[in-house]
Design a protein around this motif. Structure first.
Motif, PDB file in Angstrom:
ATOM      1  N   ARG A 798       0.687  -1.302   0.042  1.00 36.70           N
ATOM      2  CA  ARG A 798       0.031   0.167  -0.198  1.00 36.70           C
ATOM      3  C   ARG A 798       1.005   1.087   0.059  1.00 36.70           C
ATOM      4  O   ARG A 798       2.013   1.234   0.611  1.00 36.70           O
ATOM      5  CB  ARG A 798      -0.820  -0.006   1.207  1.00 36.70           C
ATOM      6  CG  ARG A 798      -1.980  -1.132   1.066  1.00 36.70           C
ATOM      7  CD  ARG A 798      -2.624  -1.127   2.440  1.00 36.70           C
ATOM      8  NE  ARG A 798      -3.659  -2.139   2.497  1.00 36.70           N
ATOM      9  CZ  ARG A 798      -4.290  -2.630   3.490  1.00 36.70           C
ATOM     10  NH1 ARG A 798      -3.851  -2.584   4.758  1.00 36.70           N
ATOM     11  NH2 ARG A 798      -5.207  -3.520   3.396  1.00 36.70           N
ATOM     12  N   VAL A 800       0.711   4.311   1.396  1.00 43.78           N
ATOM     13  CA  VAL A 800       0.560   5.050   2.572  1.00 43.78           C
ATOM     14  C   VAL A 800       1.130   4.299   3.758  1.00 43.78           C
ATOM     15  O   VAL A 800       0.664   3.337   4.007  1.00 43.78           O
ATOM     16  CB  VAL A 800      -0.731   5.779   2.770  1.00 43.78           C
ATOM     17  CG1 VAL A 800      -0.650   6.873   4.022  1.00 43.78           C
ATOM     18  CG2 VAL A 800      -1.089   6.696   1.658  1.00 43.78           C
ATOM     19  N   ASP A 991     -10.242   3.842   8.799  1.00 42.16           N
ATOM     20  CA  ASP A 991      -9.771   2.779   7.930  1.00 42.16           C
ATOM     21  C   ASP A 991      -8.568   3.310   7.364  1.00 42.16           C
ATOM     22  O   ASP A 991      -7.614   2.414   7.388  1.00 42.16           O
ATOM     23  CB  ASP A 991     -10.867   2.739   6.937  1.00 42.16           C
ATOM     24  CG  ASP A 991     -10.983   1.352   6.202  1.00 42.16           C
ATOM     25  OD1 ASP A 991     -10.687   0.423   7.071  1.00 42.16           O
ATOM     26  OD2 ASP A 991     -10.949   1.390   5.086  1.00 42.16           O
ATOM     27  N   TRP A 992      -8.222   4.328   7.083  1.00 43.48           N
ATOM     28  CA  TRP A 992      -6.991   4.811   6.414  1.00 43.48           C
ATOM     29  C   TRP A 992      -5.736   4.976   7.262  1.00 43.48           C
ATOM     30  O   TRP A 992      -4.724   4.574   7.152  1.00 43.48           O
ATOM     31  CB  TRP A 992      -7.167   6.302   5.528  1.00 43.48           C
ATOM     32  CG  TRP A 992      -7.463   7.360   6.374  1.00 43.48           C
ATOM     33  CD1 TRP A 992      -8.640   7.787   6.680  1.00 43.48           C
ATOM     34  CD2 TRP A 992      -6.462   8.238   7.139  1.00 43.48           C
ATOM     35  NE1 TRP A 992      -8.587   8.873   7.535  1.00 43.48           N
ATOM     36  CE2 TRP A 992      -7.250   9.128   7.679  1.00 43.48           C
ATOM     37  CE3 TRP A 992      -5.089   8.124   7.073  1.00 43.48           C
ATOM     38  CZ2 TRP A 992      -6.662  10.157   8.503  1.00 43.48           C
ATOM     39  CZ3 TRP A 992      -4.449   9.208   8.029  1.00 43.48           C
ATOM     40  CH2 TRP A 992      -5.287  10.288   8.466  1.00 43.48           C
ATOM     41  N   GLU A 993      -6.121   5.152   8.658  1.00 43.13           N
ATOM     42  CA  GLU A 993      -4.990   5.140   9.727  1.00 43.13           C
ATOM     43  C   GLU A 993      -4.548   3.895  10.007  1.00 43.13           C
ATOM     44  O   GLU A 993      -3.489   3.419  10.043  1.00 43.13           O
ATOM     45  CB  GLU A 993      -5.631   5.549  11.031  1.00 43.13           C
ATOM     46  CG  GLU A 993      -5.828   6.984  11.128  1.00 43.13           C
ATOM     47  CD  GLU A 993      -6.494   7.515  12.518  1.00 43.13           C
ATOM     48  OE1 GLU A 993      -6.112   8.371  12.822  1.00 43.13           O
ATOM     49  OE2 GLU A 993      -7.385   6.652  12.673  1.00 43.13           O
ATOM     50  N   LYS A 995      -5.088   1.056   7.956  1.00 39.39           N
ATOM     51  CA  LYS A 995      -4.134   0.637   6.726  1.00 39.39           C
ATOM     52  C   LYS A 995      -2.663   1.038   6.713  1.00 39.39           C
ATOM     53  O   LYS A 995      -1.912   0.153   6.312  1.00 39.39           O
ATOM     54  CB  LYS A 995      -4.996   0.913   5.448  1.00 39.39           C
ATOM     55  CG  LYS A 995      -6.260  -0.055   5.369  1.00 39.39           C
ATOM     56  CD  LYS A 995      -6.925   0.285   3.704  1.00 39.39           C
ATOM     57  CE  LYS A 995      -8.178  -0.470   3.722  1.00 39.39           C
ATOM     58  NZ  LYS A 995      -9.023  -0.009   2.477  1.00 39.39           N
ATOM     59  N   GLY A 996      -2.612   2.456   6.924  1.00 40.30           N
ATOM     60  CA  GLY A 996      -1.435   2.836   7.137  1.00 40.30           C
ATOM     61  C   GLY A 996      -0.221   2.434   8.075  1.00 40.30           C
ATOM     62  O   GLY A 996       0.576   2.057   7.698  1.00 40.30           O
ATOM     63  N   GLU A 999       0.416  -0.951   7.054  1.00 39.05           N
ATOM     64  CA  GLU A 999       1.668  -0.966   6.069  1.00 39.05           C
ATOM     65  C   GLU A 999       2.956  -0.532   6.572  1.00 39.05           C
ATOM     66  O   GLU A 999       4.036  -1.124   5.986  1.00 39.05           O
ATOM     67  CB  GLU A 999       1.355   0.097   4.934  1.00 39.05           C
ATOM     68  CG  GLU A 999       2.270   0.176   3.646  1.00 39.05           C
ATOM     69  CD  GLU A 999       2.752  -1.238   2.946  1.00 39.05           C
ATOM     70  OE1 GLU A 999       1.868  -2.224   3.359  1.00 39.05           O
ATOM     71  OE2 GLU A 999       3.439  -1.156   2.237  1.00 39.05           O
TER      72      GLU A 999
END
Ligand SMILES: [Zn+2]
Length: 1014
Positions: A798, A800, A991-993, A995-996, A999
């Motif tokens: 990913r 980010v 969600d983006w936190e 995933k980041g 990663e």
């Protein structure tokens, strides 16, 4: 299931005797005060099997503290105190009782159990302490009537049912005192076993590295041929034995023992009462501890009650029948075997009494030999043997009426074939009264010894009236005709000849750690590879007792102890001196000379060896403190012995010699060929081989295995070279690279380790961590270390990455990162060695949390991880509260207990499932907040109740439905996994936190390079 602070076990080895001169005014006990307490107390016999001077006496004394609900210190508690002893100690010693303790219960007859009822005893540790108990014990039980016989352990017991204890013992005085905080039988026998059995603790602590020493069930060795309990280890069980479910019921060599986390071994994975693996999940002993109990009881108790006739020197007149019998105590079930020998010949077995006709010859020796051949013991002298005791009568006849000429044995040898390598040894007997019986030194019983090779042989013949005669014959190499066998070489030329490639890894200087791998091609597969003179094979050993040696030390004494070889040993009393033996071998060669020894209070020493007047270069080393009473040990020296008689002399080198039992030397040596393509553990030198293909075509060759100085590598970087392949960023000329699945071995290998690839590039078979070593093509030296690197799948990538700090530092409730042990926010520059780390520090800014862990370097993407297998409990000073998202880079352990996790407080949220092949968590065991929350495994949302645990390092994110109110401070001793990183966050992540963050963790731990997999 208690583990941890409540069961602090202290094991003190030995203690000084006390003088009772203090006045009683300062709270110390003087002689008078002790006598007064004894007078006010009652020694209650509860299970008495014999005289205290010939029994292991367990005396349970009542104690109390103000905190007890129903303390023993009132007169009306006497009945309950006695009942508690009957239901614990006596029940444990009762075979067949459901509370019976193996192997103790088989040896009830060797124990006396008493209660010391002291209703007026002051409060524990306020008015009375262990030293006073020692004094009471010594007044009541010492001195002993005989050397080696009798033992007493005082066990101080409160009326509580939980808690740990401590014990101290003095092996020379044969006394011990144990203190327990509860009256459960597991704890009682744990502490008692420290005393009379001198068994050590098998658990590990943060104090690893302090002066623990090998005990009966602890070994610094893990090598198959050296480990003391090797007879219990199946050939297919690897050593060191992985701490995995597959081996949970096996005997092996598991790392972690005697407080040491690493480089110290125990026999079972989990479950010994002495604290193997996880503490307190069982009340059974491991097989090695059982073996110890079965042997040790015979050291302390002479099983013979009496025998008839009671006179052992008997004179008779004329031919008469006499009755002999031995009265002795037996184990339950009775595993003792009684054997009767008349002048060395077995005449009866399995009976305690026999009738013998005597008087036909002038002298007889009758021996009743009883050995306990229990399944708890697997004989392997000197570490283990069946306990044996004997009664011996000498009978002489004034008038020997039978007339017979003297019995004479003559031995002669005749070659079996013309090559004179195998011989038949024939006996020629004259005199005595036939029929004769035969006993050869190799155990056979016929008149002729057939097909004998080189060796030293002896035959004892007994006639029908028990006259005996012995004769020996030696078959020496020098006596054999040397005849070279002409090899018939096939001269047929083959079109397709065999060629041989060889992969060599040089041995480090001074070590035997080289490797060879032959790879034949051409000819017709399959191939057979044979190595010439690869190893030696030795004839059966002869034992040279030390009482038959020549000893130069004025003060030595010969002593007797049941557990020694023939019950005798030489005590040199800490003096210097020498001991020499005449050792006979059938052919010249290099022989292992085993010296069987034990020491008292020895700190390890060395001595010199002289063979035929020439001093050996290397000293013989005797291990640190192996008290005589904890077992015998072997020191082996490899020396050249010439055919025939050799003088082997052990002499002081400025240090005292240990107590010596015997010398053990094989009678012959021969070189044997080894087969197999791959060889490991090789010393530098030349190795000759023969390769044969399936059509019997052969090719011979020689490999030179060099020795080199070990070298290390540091600046290697691995990069993505082409699809599916990684390579060395800047390879060095003259070197190539070897790619492995595992880190460089820390232990001696049992099998050849084949690299996954050789060369500057490496085709990666799957994602994961791999290791690369550098190999010098000119010297064949390979780097002693390997660089770990992780390869990820480009498809998982990913764009980010979010670091934990970027989530807002206030949001982080707890953060442990094994690449930042000191928690200073930067990756550690210097990593600790493999082993205990006392303070793994929290990385979040405001907290000062610390954990104890076992550091495993180079485990994941070149970084170390924190392992918690057989690690003692840690408790953080402050509690962690109100966390909602749990992020873990972790690996579950196959031997973790169901329902457990790193922190006891997390068990209800993320406890391991009872079947890891089916689910991460058990639906009926976890909290609603997990059930209603979300779980992500390696970045993908999963149902944790139907998703198997990968049992590999992975990223697990558990988002609880609402914040947890269960505080975390104490780790879970029964969780056996490993952690690379752990982050607790006070809220749900967007969600983006999430995933980041995942990663970020993936690139840190799982993907130094991402490549495309097919
Ligand atoms: Zn054990």
């Amino acid at each position: 299931m208690m583990k941890g602070l409540f069961s602090t076990i202290i094991f003190i080895v030995g203690f000084v005797s006390l003088a009772y001169t203090q006045s009683s005014e300062d709270g110390k006990w003087n002689d008078e005060a002790i006598d007064k307490l004894i007078a006010e107390s009652e020694l209650i016999p509860i299970q008495i099997t014999g005289d205290k001077d010939n029994r292991i006496n367990i005396v349970i004394m009542n104690q109390w503290t103000a905190a007890d609900e129903a303390p023993y210190n009132s007169p009306d508690m006497r009945g309950e105190f006695v009942k508690d002893i009957e239901e614990s100690m006596v029940a444990a010693l009762t075979y067949g009782d459901e509370r019976a303790q193996t192997a103790y219960a088989s040896y009830k007859e060797f124990f006396n159990v008493y209660g010391l009822w002291a209703p007026s005893v002051p409060e524990w540790k306020k008015g009375i302490d262990r030293e006073t108990v020692d004094a009471i014990r010594d007044k009541l039980f010492l001195p002993w009537k005989n050397e080696h016989r009798g033992w007493v352990t005082f066990l101080v017991m409160p009326n509580r049912d939980k808690g740990g204890g401590g014990a101290a013992r003095n092996l020379e005085e044969r006394v011990g005192t144990a203190v327990i905080a509860g009256n459960g039988i597991g704890k009682m026998l744990h502490e008692i076993s420290h005393t009379c059995m001198s068994l050590g603790d098998e658990y590990t602590t943060a104090a690893t590295g302090t002066g623990a020493f090998p005990t009966y069930a602890a070994d610094l060795n893990y090598e198959r041929e050296k480990i003391k309990w090797r007879k219990w280890i199946d050939p297919e069980t690897p050593l060191p034995t992985p701490y995995e479910e597959e081996y949970i019921d096996k005997v092996g060599a598991f790392e972690g023992n005697q407080y040491h986390l690493v480089d110290y071994y125990r026999s079972t994975a989990q479950g010994c009462i002495m604290g193997a693996g996880v503490f307190d999940n069982t009340e059974e002993m491991c097989p090695v501890c059982n073996q110890r109990v079965s042997m040790r009881v015979y050291d302390l108790v002479d099983p013979v009650n009496g025998f008839s006739p009671s006179e052992t020197s008997i004179e008779i007149e004329g031919v008469q029948k006499m009755h002999f019998s031995v009265d002795h105590i037996v184990p339950e079930p009775n595993t003792q075997v009684a054997r009767w020998f008349l002048n060395g010949k077995l005449i009866a077995e399995g009976v305690d009494g026999i009738d013998v006709e005597l008087g036909k010859i002038a002298r007889y020796e009758l021996v009743c030999s009883i050995s306990d051949e229990t399944e708890y013991i697997r004989p392997d002298p000197p570490f283990s043997r069946f306990p044996k005791f004997e009664v011996r009568w000498e009978i002489s006849s004034k008038s020997a009426p039978t007339k017979a000429s003297p019995l004479v044995v003559k031995l002669s040898k005749t070659p079996v074939s013309g090559e004179k390598t195998v011989w038949n040894i024939t006996s020629d007997i004259s005199g005595g009264v036939p029929p004769y019986s035969y006993q050869w030194s190799d155990g056979t019983t016929g008149p002729t010894l057939k097909d004998s090779g080189l060796g030293i042989y002896e035959l004892t013949v007994t006639d029908s009236e028990y006259r005996t005669a012995t004769s020996g014959i030696d078959i020496y190499a020098g006596g054999l005709a040397s005849k070279t066998k002409k090899s018939k070489s096939k001269k047929r030329k083959k079109k397709n000849e065999i060629s041989v490639g060889c992969n060599i890894k040089a041995s480090d200087i001074g070590k035997a750690n080289g490797m060879l791998a032959i790879s034949p091609s051409g000819g017709k597969a399959p191939y057979t590879v044979l190595w010439k003179k690869g190893k030696y094979q030795y004839g059966s050993p002869w034992v040279y007792e030390s009482e038959n040696a020549t000893i130069t030390d004025a003060e030595y004494t010969v002593k007797h102890l049941f557990s020694a070889s023939n019950n005798t040993y030489v005590d040199l009393k800490g003096n210097e001196g020498s001991v020499s033996w005449e050792v006979k071998v059938a052919n010249s060669g290099i022989y292992p000379v085993d010296i069987i020894y034990a020491g008292i209070f020895m700190k390890g020493s060395s001595a010199k060896l002289m063979v035929n007047g020439v001093e050996e270069k290397e000293s013989v080393h005797f291990n640190q403190t192996r008290p005589l009473y904890t077992g015998w040990d072997v020191a082996t020296a490899k020396v050249f012995l010439k055919e025939g008689i050799n003088t082997v002399k052990l002499f002081s080198n400025g240090e005292s010699l240990p107590n010596l039992d015997y010398l053990r030397v094989p009678t012959r040596v021969e070189a044997i060929s080894v087969s197999g393509n791959e060889r490991i553990g090789l010393a530098p030198g030349t190795y000759e081989y023969v390769v044969m293909d399936s059509e019997s075509n052969t090719v011979e060759g020689v490999v030179v295995l060099p020795e080199t100085y070990p070298f290390k590598i540091s600046d290697i970087s691995v990069e993505n070279t082409s699809e599916g392949t990684v390579g060395i960023a800047s390879p060095v000329n003259g070197y190539t690279y070897k790619w492995y699945a595992k880190d460089a071995p820390q232990v001696k290998l049992e099998h050849y380790e084949k690299p996954l690839g050789v060369g500057n590039t490496f085709r990666v078979p799957h994602k994961g961590t791999f290791y690369v070593a550098a190999y010098n093509e000119a010297t064949n030296a390979e780097s002693s270390n390997r660089i770990g690197f992780a390869v990820g799948d480009i498809a998982d990538r990913r764009e980010v990455r979010i670091t934990p700090e970027e989530l807002g530092e206030d949001a982080i409730k707890l953060w442990f990162d094994s690449s930042d042990i000191d928690g200073n926010g930067k990756p550690d520059e210097e990593n600790p060695d493999r082993g205990p780390v006392k303070s793994w520090e929290d990385k979040s800014i405001r907290n000062g949390y610390e954990l104890f862990m076992k550091y495993e370097p180079n485990a994941l993407n070149g970084k170390g991880v924190a392992a918690f297998d057989h690690v003692w409990v840690s408790i953080m000073k402050e509690e962690v509260k109100e966390y909602q998202t749990i992020v873990l880079v972790y690996k579950e352990g196959s031997v973790s207990f169901p329902g457990t996790s790193l922190f006891r407080g997390l068990n209800a949220f993320i406890g391991r499932s009872s079947d890891v092949k089916k689910s991460l968590f058990d639906l009926d065991a976890v909290d609603d907040r997990t059930k209603k929350g979300q779980v992500f495994l390696n970045g993908k949302k999963v149902d944790p109740f139907t998703t198997p645990n990968p049992m590999e390092f992975c990223i697990l994110t558990v988002e609880l439905a609402s914040p947890s109110d269960v505080p975390l401070a104490r780790t879970e001793g029964l969780w056996e996994g490993a952690i690379a990183e752990m982050i607790l966050i006070d809220r749900k992540l967007l969600d983006w936190e999430r995933k980041g963050l995942e990663e970020y963790l993936r690139r840190k731990w799982f993907a130094m390079v991402d490549i495309k997999f097919e």
